[in-house]
Design a protein around this motif. Sequence first.
Motif, mmCIF file in Angstrom:
data_model
loop_
_atom_site.group_PDB
_atom_site.id
_atom_site.type_symbol
_atom_site.label_atom_id
_atom_site.label_comp_id
_atom_site.label_asym_id
_atom_site.label_seq_id
_atom_site.Cartn_x
_atom_site.Cartn_y
_atom_site.Cartn_z
ATOM 1 N N LEU A 72 -28.996 29.132 16.728
ATOM 2 C CA LEU A 72 -28.249 29.564 15.559
ATOM 3 C C LEU A 72 -28.998 29.113 14.312
ATOM 4 C CD1 LEU A 72 -24.729 28.524 16.840
ATOM 5 C CD2 LEU A 72 -25.683 30.826 16.795
ATOM 6 N N VAL A 73 -28.840 29.875 13.240
ATOM 7 C CA VAL A 73 -29.671 29.586 12.075
ATOM 8 C C VAL A 73 -28.913 29.003 10.898
ATOM 9 C CG1 VAL A 73 -31.431 31.278 12.647
ATOM 10 C CG2 VAL A 73 -29.437 31.992 11.334
ATOM 11 N N SER A 74 -27.571 29.005 10.921
ATOM 12 C CA SER A 74 -26.846 28.436 9.795
ATOM 13 C C SER A 74 -25.453 28.001 10.213
ATOM 14 C CB SER A 74 -26.759 29.432 8.630
ATOM 15 O OG SER A 74 -26.165 30.645 9.039
ATOM 16 N N LEU A 75 -24.993 26.910 9.617
ATOM 17 C CA LEU A 75 -23.658 26.369 9.839
ATOM 18 C C LEU A 75 -23.087 25.918 8.502
ATOM 19 C CD1 LEU A 75 -24.286 23.955 12.877
ATOM 20 C CD2 LEU A 75 -23.223 26.215 12.987
ATOM 21 N N SER A 76 -21.774 26.029 8.344
ATOM 22 C CA SER A 76 -21.121 25.480 7.168
ATOM 23 C C SER A 76 -19.696 25.083 7.498
ATOM 24 C CB SER A 76 -21.115 26.509 6.021
ATOM 25 O OG SER A 76 -20.495 25.972 4.856
ATOM 26 N N LEU A 77 -19.362 23.821 7.228
ATOM 27 C CA LEU A 77 -17.992 23.326 7.326
ATOM 28 C C LEU A 77 -17.371 23.315 5.933
ATOM 29 C CD1 LEU A 77 -18.341 20.231 9.682
ATOM 30 C CD2 LEU A 77 -16.949 22.248 10.168
ATOM 31 N N ASN A 78 -16.079 23.597 5.855
ATOM 32 C CA ASN A 78 -15.408 23.430 4.571
ATOM 33 C C ASN A 78 -15.170 21.939 4.318
ATOM 34 O OD1 ASN A 78 -13.285 23.088 6.435
ATOM 35 N ND2 ASN A 78 -11.769 23.841 4.969
ATOM 36 N N SER A 79 -14.515 21.628 3.197
ATOM 37 C CA SER A 79 -14.431 20.248 2.743
ATOM 38 C C SER A 79 -13.771 19.308 3.743
ATOM 39 C CB SER A 79 -13.671 20.194 1.412
ATOM 40 O OG SER A 79 -13.559 18.884 0.946
ATOM 41 N N ASP A 80 -12.636 19.724 4.325
ATOM 42 C CA ASP A 80 -11.944 18.826 5.252
ATOM 43 C C ASP A 80 -12.368 19.013 6.704
ATOM 44 O OD1 ASP A 80 -10.690 21.166 6.047
ATOM 45 O OD2 ASP A 80 -8.689 20.571 5.385
ATOM 46 N N GLY A 81 -13.358 19.885 6.943
ATOM 47 C CA GLY A 81 -13.881 20.056 8.292
ATOM 48 C C GLY A 81 -12.979 20.814 9.225
ATOM 49 N N SER A 82 -12.087 21.657 8.673
ATOM 50 C CA SER A 82 -11.146 22.402 9.516
ATOM 51 C C SER A 82 -11.561 23.856 9.737
ATOM 52 C CB SER A 82 -9.747 22.381 8.890
ATOM 53 O OG SER A 82 -9.751 23.034 7.633
ATOM 54 N N SER A 126 -18.645 17.626 6.786
ATOM 55 C CA SER A 126 -17.474 17.799 5.925
ATOM 56 C C SER A 126 -17.691 16.964 4.669
ATOM 57 C CB SER A 126 -16.199 17.365 6.649
ATOM 58 O OG SER A 126 -16.279 15.987 6.993
ATOM 59 N N ALA A 127 -16.820 17.150 3.666
ATOM 60 C CA ALA A 127 -17.025 16.487 2.376
ATOM 61 C C ALA A 127 -16.983 14.966 2.482
ATOM 62 C CB ALA A 127 -15.988 16.967 1.370
ATOM 63 N N ASP A 128 -16.080 14.435 3.313
ATOM 64 C CA ASP A 128 -15.957 12.980 3.409
ATOM 65 C C ASP A 128 -16.881 12.368 4.459
ATOM 66 O OD1 ASP A 128 -14.770 13.711 5.784
ATOM 67 O OD2 ASP A 128 -12.807 12.829 5.341
ATOM 68 N N GLY A 129 -17.655 13.211 5.130
ATOM 69 C CA GLY A 129 -18.636 12.704 6.081
ATOM 70 C C GLY A 129 -18.075 12.265 7.414
#
Length: 300
Positions: free
Chosen positions: A73-83, A23-26
């Motif tokens: 799995l080959v790809s993951l993406s979290l949005n900024s707040d990790g929700s 997430s953006a804030d780690g």
Amino acid sequence: DYTITSSTSTSALLDNGLIVSFSADGTRLAVSSIIGSIQHVGIYTYLNSTWSLLNNGNYITIPDTEGGFASPLVSLSLNSDGSILAVGNSYANGAAGRIGKVHIYKYNTSTTSWEWNEDITTDVNTTPIANLTTGFQQFGVSVSLNSNGLMLAVGSKYYHSEGSGYPTAFPNGVVHIYTKTNSTALFASNGAIASIAGQALANITPKPRFGERVLLNATGDIIVISTPYTYSITDSNYPGDVKIYAFSSSVWTLQRTIDGTQANERFGYSISLNSAGNILAIGAPYYNNNGLTNIGRVQV
């Protein structure tokens, strides 16, 4: 320093940590793994100097029937707040095999669990690009959510405009763009970026597996697309390149192409973009220098 390991017995665990996303804030981290022969994602949160598994201490189980075989799995993406989590499973089988699929999950704060929200396949795409359901596209080989999770970019590196199946046809690749109006809506197709827009792709070389890696900036108006395996029918060298597009007046416009400098260096094999979209790091793991082979380089 902190090492995150699985609570599952090591004999059943494979490829833990092969793909990760912050997430953006780690403070939230998505980690892919295979437990037994089933694909999983663990979402961890950092609290009181400790990383703990969310979802009531459970992994997110990716449907076993969607794995073409026991592959990670080959790809993951979290949005900024990790929700919100996007999971790319490019080996998911369709009628033609390995079409690919993207799973979307949302975190329910009331139940403290991750819940499946929707699946996205090329079948729902309405862009004017032919053969969207052709097999072996590997749709989902790369995914990227913007900051608020209302925009999603999905790479399909083996898309081929010729209409015959890979590897008979050399793949062009395409990146699909999906958007939604609010957090409760479902994603809808909002166009696509082709490797050479506006031209007859079947007659163009090189045919580059466009979309191997994709990254959106925070606002979703800049996208970086890398092609580390750029090649042509007559030349098997792989210098690689990275393209940067900006969204303006409802159109994605190519701003810059950054080319690899050596054959086979795989320029663009890894990319990282800051939230503003004005700083980019590009990895080339097979770069040679000073007589040393495959020492790699990072260009910023």
